[in-house]
Design an enzyme around this catalytic site. Structure first.
Site, PDB file in Angstrom:
ATOM      1  N   CYS A 146       0.823  -0.946  -0.219  1.00 34.12           N
ATOM      2  CA  CYS A 146       0.276   0.109   0.092  1.00 34.12           C
ATOM      3  C   CYS A 146       0.669   0.839  -0.405  1.00 34.12           C
ATOM      4  O   CYS A 146       1.814   1.662   0.391  1.00 34.12           O
ATOM      5  CB  CYS A 146      -0.330   0.033   1.561  1.00 34.12           C
ATOM      6  SG  CYS A 146      -2.265  -1.060   1.713  1.00 34.12           S
ATOM      7  N   ARG A 204       4.928  -0.336  -6.441  1.00 34.08           N
ATOM      8  CA  ARG A 204       5.627  -1.608  -4.951  1.00 34.08           C
ATOM      9  C   ARG A 204       4.447  -2.109  -4.638  1.00 34.08           C
ATOM     10  O   ARG A 204       4.161  -3.114  -3.949  1.00 34.08           O
ATOM     11  CB  ARG A 204       5.253  -0.244  -3.830  1.00 34.08           C
ATOM     12  CG  ARG A 204       6.058   1.589  -3.571  1.00 34.08           C
ATOM     13  CD  ARG A 204       5.001   2.130  -2.538  1.00 34.08           C
ATOM     14  NE  ARG A 204       5.066   0.859  -1.194  1.00 34.08           N
ATOM     15  CZ  ARG A 204       6.431   1.229   0.031  1.00 34.08           C
ATOM     16  NH1 ARG A 204       7.385   2.064  -0.315  1.00 34.08           N
ATOM     17  NH2 ARG A 204       5.988   0.717   0.478  1.00 34.08           N
ATOM     18  N   TRP A 207      -3.290  -2.532  -2.017  1.00 34.00           N
ATOM     19  CA  TRP A 207      -2.718  -3.981  -1.841  1.00 34.00           C
ATOM     20  C   TRP A 207      -3.720  -4.566  -0.743  1.00 34.00           C
ATOM     21  O   TRP A 207      -3.400  -4.806   0.566  1.00 34.00           O
ATOM     22  CB  TRP A 207      -0.922  -4.150  -1.835  1.00 34.00           C
ATOM     23  CG  TRP A 207      -0.254  -5.827  -1.891  1.00 34.00           C
ATOM     24  CD1 TRP A 207      -0.381  -6.092  -2.846  1.00 34.00           C
ATOM     25  CD2 TRP A 207      -0.373  -6.914  -1.131  1.00 34.00           C
ATOM     26  NE1 TRP A 207       0.345  -7.145  -2.904  1.00 34.00           N
ATOM     27  CE2 TRP A 207      -0.175  -8.008  -2.005  1.00 34.00           C
ATOM     28  CE3 TRP A 207      -0.677  -7.064   0.104  1.00 34.00           C
ATOM     29  CZ2 TRP A 207      -0.050  -8.744  -1.921  1.00 34.00           C
ATOM     30  CZ3 TRP A 207      -0.408  -8.453   0.956  1.00 34.00           C
ATOM     31  CH2 TRP A 207       0.599  -9.496   0.359  1.00 34.00           C
ATOM     32  N   ASN A 223      -1.457   2.609   5.697  1.00 34.48           N
ATOM     33  CA  ASN A 223      -0.391   0.786   5.736  1.00 34.48           C
ATOM     34  C   ASN A 223      -0.842   0.738   6.900  1.00 34.48           C
ATOM     35  O   ASN A 223      -0.726   0.844   7.803  1.00 34.48           O
ATOM     36  CB  ASN A 223       0.225   1.726   5.169  1.00 34.48           C
ATOM     37  CG  ASN A 223       0.456   2.278   3.916  1.00 34.48           C
ATOM     38  OD1 ASN A 223      -0.859   2.295   2.792  1.00 34.48           O
ATOM     39  ND2 ASN A 223       1.294   2.913   3.212  1.00 34.48           N
ATOM     40  N   GLY A 224      -0.508  -0.765   6.700  1.00 34.49           N
ATOM     41  CA  GLY A 224      -0.768  -1.972   7.352  1.00 34.49           C
ATOM     42  C   GLY A 224      -1.626  -2.712   8.077  1.00 34.49           C
ATOM     43  O   GLY A 224      -2.389  -2.702   7.837  1.00 34.49           O
ATOM     44  N   GLU A 255      17.296 -18.289  -6.150  1.00 34.68           N
ATOM     45  CA  GLU A 255      17.402 -16.884  -7.123  1.00 34.68           C
ATOM     46  C   GLU A 255      16.832 -16.707  -8.551  1.00 34.68           C
ATOM     47  O   GLU A 255      16.248 -16.618  -8.750  1.00 34.68           O
ATOM     48  CB  GLU A 255      18.109 -16.300  -6.938  1.00 34.68           C
ATOM     49  CG  GLU A 255      18.208 -14.884  -7.588  1.00 34.68           C
ATOM     50  CD  GLU A 255      16.934 -13.806  -6.956  1.00 34.68           C
ATOM     51  OE1 GLU A 255      16.537 -14.073  -5.895  1.00 34.68           O
ATOM     52  OE2 GLU A 255      17.042 -13.029  -7.902  1.00 34.68           O
ATOM     53  N   LYS A 295      12.803 -15.834  -9.525  1.00 37.81           N
ATOM     54  CA  LYS A 295      12.790 -14.799 -10.744  1.00 37.81           C
ATOM     55  C   LYS A 295      11.686 -15.060 -11.741  1.00 37.81           C
ATOM     56  O   LYS A 295      10.675 -14.552 -12.099  1.00 37.81           O
ATOM     57  CB  LYS A 295      14.062 -14.422 -11.168  1.00 37.81           C
ATOM     58  CG  LYS A 295      15.140 -13.720 -10.718  1.00 37.81           C
ATOM     59  CD  LYS A 295      14.377 -12.341 -10.574  1.00 37.81           C
ATOM     60  CE  LYS A 295      14.338 -11.694  -9.334  1.00 37.81           C
ATOM     61  NZ  LYS A 295      14.947 -11.950  -8.478  1.00 37.81           N
ATOM     62  N   GLU A 321       8.486 -15.442 -10.680  1.00 38.21           N
ATOM     63  CA  GLU A 321       7.389 -13.872 -10.070  1.00 38.21           C
ATOM     64  C   GLU A 321       7.865 -13.726 -11.047  1.00 38.21           C
ATOM     65  O   GLU A 321       5.716 -12.313 -11.250  1.00 38.21           O
ATOM     66  CB  GLU A 321       8.497 -12.701  -9.625  1.00 38.21           C
ATOM     67  CG  GLU A 321       9.260 -13.236  -8.115  1.00 38.21           C
ATOM     68  CD  GLU A 321       9.916 -12.312  -8.030  1.00 38.21           C
ATOM     69  OE1 GLU A 321       9.856 -11.432  -6.633  1.00 38.21           O
ATOM     70  OE2 GLU A 321      10.948 -11.928  -8.423  1.00 38.21           O
ATOM     71  N   HIS A 331      17.375 -38.054  -4.401  1.00 36.23           N
ATOM     72  CA  HIS A 331      16.269 -38.729  -3.806  1.00 36.23           C
ATOM     73  C   HIS A 331      14.942 -37.969  -4.187  1.00 36.23           C
ATOM     74  O   HIS A 331      14.430 -38.039  -2.535  1.00 36.23           O
ATOM     75  CB  HIS A 331      17.610 -37.659  -2.142  1.00 36.23           C
ATOM     76  CG  HIS A 331      18.396 -37.847  -2.368  1.00 36.23           C
ATOM     77  ND1 HIS A 331      18.955 -39.527  -1.532  1.00 36.23           N
ATOM     78  CD2 HIS A 331      19.292 -37.500  -2.310  1.00 36.23           C
ATOM     79  CE1 HIS A 331      20.428 -39.619  -1.818  1.00 36.23           C
ATOM     80  NE2 HIS A 331      20.625 -38.451  -1.906  1.00 36.23           N
ATOM     81  N   LYS A 351       6.381  -4.212  -4.258  1.00 37.24           N
ATOM     82  CA  LYS A 351       8.099  -4.005  -3.782  1.00 37.24           C
ATOM     83  C   LYS A 351       8.192  -4.338  -2.744  1.00 37.24           C
ATOM     84  O   LYS A 351       9.402  -4.097  -2.274  1.00 37.24           O
ATOM     85  CB  LYS A 351       8.473  -2.593  -4.518  1.00 37.24           C
ATOM     86  CG  LYS A 351       9.788  -2.500  -4.617  1.00 37.24           C
ATOM     87  CD  LYS A 351      10.175  -3.570  -5.644  1.00 37.24           C
ATOM     88  CE  LYS A 351      11.953  -3.059  -5.414  1.00 37.24           C
ATOM     89  NZ  LYS A 351      12.576  -4.387  -5.798  1.00 37.24           N
TER      90      LYS A 351
HETATM   91  C1  F6R Z   1      12.241 -11.292  -5.387  1.00 38.47           C
HETATM   92  C2  F6R Z   1      12.308  -9.913  -4.241  1.00 38.47           C
HETATM   93  C3  F6R Z   1      11.980  -9.845  -3.393  1.00 38.47           C
HETATM   94  C4  F6R Z   1      11.997  -9.248  -1.731  1.00 38.47           C
HETATM   95  C5  F6R Z   1      11.759  -9.910  -0.769  1.00 38.47           C
HETATM   96  C6  F6R Z   1      12.349  -8.827   0.410  1.00 38.47           C
HETATM   97  O1  F6R Z   1      12.202 -10.309  -6.667  1.00 38.47           O
HETATM   98  O2  F6R Z   1      12.117  -8.507  -4.473  1.00 38.47           O
HETATM   99  O3  F6R Z   1      11.033 -11.510  -2.733  1.00 38.47           O
HETATM  100  O4  F6R Z   1      13.538  -9.700  -2.247  1.00 38.47           O
HETATM  101  O5  F6R Z   1      10.467  -9.201  -0.081  1.00 38.47           O
HETATM  102  O6  F6R Z   1      12.338  -7.555   0.013  1.00 38.47           O
HETATM  103  P1  F6R Z   1      14.140  -6.932   0.824  1.00 38.47           P
HETATM  104  O7  F6R Z   1      14.806  -6.769   0.549  1.00 38.47           O
HETATM  105  O8  F6R Z   1      12.936  -5.372   0.652  1.00 38.47           O
HETATM  106  O9  F6R Z   1      13.408  -6.866   2.658  1.00 38.47           O
END
Ligand code: F6R
Length: 613
Positions: A2, A27, A75, A100-101, A485, A489, A492, A508, A608
């Site tokens: 949010c 965000r 959100w 927010n929250g 990772e 990616k 996502e 396994h 984000k």
């Molecule tokens: C993946 C991604 C998320 C963040 C996670 C932690 O591409 O962006 O998995 O890595 O939400 O976010 P931060 O680093 O801001 O605490």
């Protein structure tokens, strides 16, 4: 997640609020809304599900004007994404709130408010705040007082903006567990959850502290702490550049940020290394003294930042010879972990606002007051930097794409510097090893440029994923974390199911999944586990899988039918390999998502900065 923007100005504020919402889009959100108080003190609101442009279209046909107002990107947490659940919320046509929250005790508050005669028009937890402020208005001398009384009844977290038709010249804002700042402009005073929202009107910001409440009017800003005492908070001039938020010649922020990595890493390294040494004070002026006191490391993080932490575990134990544990913050915060004295507790967070990480850090400090805390963050004014003893800023510049790219690789650079610093202090690495690490780090921007040249080839490979529903990523050692990772990616941004395995674990269980429809992507640096990995790749290939192998030019993986081998570069070491092998995986997911036509910078359901648990 949010986003909030609001303000009081000497001209119509609606266009500025709308612009602020557009700047908060990165965000992640699923609806938005905007409210102003008109000339004749009426609350005028528009809300829309989906993108901010839907709200913009509504505002074109139903213009609203006023000099004080609030806006929000939501959100969804409590209640589905819908017009009626979008903020701002209103009580009795006089109080309006953006939030927010999460309000944890909203169910009991709602029950008693219904008994008091309040009618609810949404399923959100936020609406109880609007009704509570309305309720307390009757027994208060000011809007500020009504908000102060309301906050005492709330359990949970909030970043809050409040206006009232009975107090047309006042805007009240408050924060607890959710970031909020004040922007000081030439023609007005503003609030936002993120500097980006206000950069078009000001670079002068005040970052509110936990539990601060602020009363704004056109000329005056008065901040109160949780005890109601007036407090001064410093004004800071933001060094964020407007241009950083332009796409330039790129189609997506994610693409731009992938290609910015050589410069981002140069910026991370700037003044953190000398010709052949690591500058230990890069972690804080007391870092040298503090690092001497510790003999183990605990890291907490989430998502990509967690993957960076997993790589660091290999580095810290292999190179610096320091024991290291890594855990996702969302689990750590709900355990009763044993935290030994002399622990360096490291929290990694790009945004510095991830609720689970902040909470894990606070809990760790409560469990053992003697620990030393360090955060690795990309956000100088974030909550995490305020509650950590030591701070390392990655200086990657703003990351707008939701999927982490340059934030991840610069976190790895920060962790490599930490490994080296601890190794030097603990005397587990000598001067020539330190020099080697520093030289390796200096080579990174050039190596990434070289790797980015493989983009055309990777783009061609991405067509293989058009009809695939699943993919496996394989790696060994620290490269397992890089495989994780890569899988994250792909999930996502292309919405293809992907999983990562340490290549030795396949037999396994997961090898049962292998068939012609399950592409397997492997990362094969020329390291001590290469011969083991090669055997694992044979096992997979002989079960009919389509394979893509990103290899070090010297790895010389044996070509087989149905296997594409892409040599990346050569002469990589333990520190450089995980960082460099991340790049082709980023490019692969980007191009698969491009073919799939997904919303690459704002993938569905994602935010984000995850400021709620
Ligand atoms: C993946 C991604 C998320 C963040 C996670 C932690 O591409 O962006 O998995 O890595 O939400 O976010 P931060 O680093 O801001 O605490």
């Amino acid at each position: 997640m949010c986003g909030i923007v609001g303000g009081i100005a000497n001209a119509n504020i609606a266009p500025l609020l709308l612009e602020g919402l557009k700047r908060l889009e990165y965000r992640g959100y699923d609806s938005s809304g905007l409210i102003v108080l008109s000339k004749n003190n009426k609350l005028l609101r528009q809300r829309a599900i989906g993108k901010v442009c839907n709200l913009e279209n509504k505002l074109k046909t139903n213009k609203i004007e006023g000099k004080i107002g609030l806006a929000h990107t939501r959100w969804a947490t409590h209640g589905e994404p819908s017009d009626k659940n979008a903020h701002p919320h209103i009580s009795k046509n006089s109080i309006s709130v953006v939030h927010n929250g999460i309000i944890e005790n909203y169910v009991s508050l709602k029950k008693s408010q219904i008994q008091q005669g309040y009618q609810f028009s949404s399923e959100t937890d936020t609406e109880v705040i609007a009704h509570a402020i309305d309720f307390f208005t009757l027994s208060s001398n000011s809007l500020l007082e009504a908000v102060q009384k309301t906050l005492k009844t709330l359990k949970g977290s909030y970043g809050l903006g409040v206006i009232s038709s009975n107090h047309p010249n006042k805007l009240i804002a408050a924060r607890k567990g959710s970031p909020l700042l004040i922007g000081i402009g030439d023609n007005g005073n503003y609030i936002a959850s993120d500097q980006m929202a206000l950069l078009s009107v000001t670079k002068k910001f005040i970052f509110l502290e936990e539990e601060d409440i602020v009363e704004l009017d056109l000329k005056k800003i008065t901040i109160y702490n949780s005890e109601g005492t007036i407090v001064e908070r410093p004004i800071k001039i933001s060094n964020l550049m407007e241009g950083k938020f332009d796409l330039g010649t790129y189609d997506h922020f994610m693409q731009k940020e992938i290609f910015e990595q050589p410069q981002a890493i140069r910026d991370t390294l700037e003044s953190r290394i000398t010709k052949d040494r690591v500058v230990i004070s890069a972690f804080g002026y007391k870092a040298k003294e503090d690092f001497q006191k510790i003999n183990q490391v605990q890291i907490v993080a989430c998502g990509s930042s967690y993957h960076a932490a997993l790589v660091a575990k290999y580095w810290l134990e292999d190179i610096a010879k320091i024991s290291c544990n890594v855990e996702v913050a969302s689990e750590y915060r709900y355990r009763r972990p044993i935290i030994l004295d002399k622990t360096l507790f490291v929290a990694i967070s790009q945004s510095g606002e991830t609720a689970d990480i902040l909470e894990a850090l606070k809990i760790a400090k409560k469990i053992n007051k003697k620990i030393i805390t360090l955060c690795i963050s990309n956000s100088a004014e974030s909550s995490i930097t305020r509650i950590s003893d030591l701070v390392f800023l990655t200086n990657a510049g703003p990351e707008v794409g939701v999927a982490s790219t340059k934030a991840f690789t610069t976190q790895l650079v920060g962790l490599a510097l930490l490994t080296c610093a601890l190794g030097v202090i603990k005397k587990s690495i000598d001067k020539s090893q330190e020099k080697n690490i520093v030289n390796g780090l200096k080579r990174l921007p050039g190596l990434i440029d070289e790797t980015l040249l493989q983009e055309n080839q990777i783009q061609k490979l991405s067509t293989k994923f058009i009809d695939k529903n699943s993919a496996l990523f394989l790696g060994r050692g620290a490269m397992y974390a890089i495989a994780m990772e890569g899988a994250l990616k792909l999930k996502e941004i292309s919405y293809i199911h992907a999983e990562a395995f340490p290549a030795g674990e396949l037999k396994h269980g997961p090898i049962a999944l292998i068939d012609n429809n399950m592409p397997v992507i492997a990362v094969a640096p020329n390291d001590e586990l290469l011969s083991k990995l090669k055997s694992n790749l044979q096992e997979v290939k002989s079960r009919g899988s389509q394979m893509i192998v990103f290899e070090d030019k010297d790895s010389k993986v044996m070509p087989m039918k149905g296997m594409e081998i892409i040599p990346i570069t050569s002469n990589l070491g333990r520190i450089t390999a995980p960082i460099i092998f991340t790049i082709p995986l980023q490019l692969l997911s980007y191009h698969v998502a491009l073919i799939k036509g997904t919303d690459i910078d704002k993938p569905r359901n994602l935010a984000k900065s995850v400021t709620v648990e």
